[in-house]
Design a protein around this motif. Structure first.
Motif, short mmCIF file in Angstrom:
data_model
loop_
_atom_site.label_atom_id
_atom_site.label_comp_id
_atom_site.label_asym_id
_atom_site.label_seq_id
_atom_site.Cartn_x
_atom_site.Cartn_y
_atom_site.Cartn_z
N PRO A 1 2.27 5.88 -7.72
CA PRO A 1 0.96 5.53 -8.28
C PRO A 1 1.07 5.15 -9.75
O PRO A 1 1.97 5.58 -10.46
CB PRO A 1 0.15 6.81 -8.11
CG PRO A 1 1.16 7.89 -8.02
CD PRO A 1 2.39 7.28 -7.41
N GLU B 1 0.83 -1.20 0.00
CA GLU B 1 0.00 0.00 0.00
C GLU B 1 0.87 1.25 0.00
O GLU B 1 0.60 2.21 -0.74
CB GLU B 1 -0.94 -0.01 1.21
CG GLU B 1 -1.81 1.21 1.34
CD GLU B 1 -2.74 1.43 0.16
OE1 GLU B 1 -3.13 2.59 -0.07
OE2 GLU B 1 -3.08 0.45 -0.55
N ARG C 1 2.28 1.61 -3.40
CA ARG C 1 1.27 2.09 -4.35
C ARG C 1 1.04 3.58 -4.20
O ARG C 1 0.88 4.30 -5.19
CB ARG C 1 -0.04 1.33 -4.13
CG ARG C 1 -1.10 1.59 -5.19
CD ARG C 1 -2.44 0.98 -4.84
NE ARG C 1 -2.99 1.51 -3.61
CZ ARG C 1 -3.56 2.71 -3.48
NH1 ARG C 1 -3.62 3.51 -4.50
NH2 ARG C 1 -4.05 3.10 -2.33
N ARG C 2 1.05 4.07 -2.95
CA ARG C 2 0.86 5.51 -2.74
C ARG C 2 2.07 6.31 -3.20
O ARG C 2 1.94 7.39 -3.75
CB ARG C 2 0.62 5.79 -1.26
CG ARG C 2 -0.80 5.56 -0.86
CD ARG C 2 -1.03 6.15 0.51
NE ARG C 2 -1.58 5.11 1.36
CZ ARG C 2 -1.50 5.08 2.66
NH1 ARG C 2 -0.88 6.04 3.30
NH2 ARG C 2 -2.04 4.11 3.34
#
Length: 147
Positions: A87, A80, A83-84
């Motif tokens: 992006p 996560e 991913r942040r």
């Protein structure tokens, strides 16, 4: 000789190797010995049965379920965060590849934004140095990084 125990062990140094130009590889008159493939004996039946039994034995699981669950949570959290931080770019409709010109223009915009932010920071740091104050440069916008 049952019950005999080893009381001492004498470790000998390796035999000295004759150093010099006269080695078997350098001597053209040295007889050549043909290299024969190594013939291995067939292992005894008891050995083969023991190996097969060892291979078939099921080892008990040493994984602690709580630790495995914690590893999964940590992996999900790291994904996560990744991913942040990085992006995925906007998806083009119908999975059509973006044109080279669009990609180049986007890269130019990103490079220009990065350059502008670097110039702002350098100017603020120079002004702070000249004024003798601490550098406090706020980031106006998050910058994207590429690997």
């Amino acid at each position: 000789m049952q019950g005999a125990n080893v009381r001492t062990l004498h470790v000998l140094a390796p035999a000295p190797v004759k150093a010099g130009p006269a080695t078997a590889a350098d001597d053209p008159n040295a007889p050549t010995v043909p290299v024969a493939p190594v013939q291995r004996r067939t292992p005894p039946d008891g050995y083969r049965r023991a190996i097969e039994a060892h291979r078939q034995a099921v080892r008990p699981s040493r994984v602690n379920p709580a630790i495995a669950e914690a590893v999964e949570r940590q992996t999900a959290a790291m994904r996560e965060l990744s991913r942040r931080a990085f992006p995925e770019p906007d998806v083009v409709p119908d999975d059509a590849p973006a044109s080279i010109e669009v990609s180049r223009a986007q890269r130019r915009r990103q490079a220009a934004a990065t350059e502008a932010a670097a110039l702002r920071r350098a100017r603020a740091e120079r002004a702070a140095r000249e004024a003798g104050t601490a550098v406090a440069v706020p980031q106006s916008a998050a910058l994207r990084t590429t690997a």
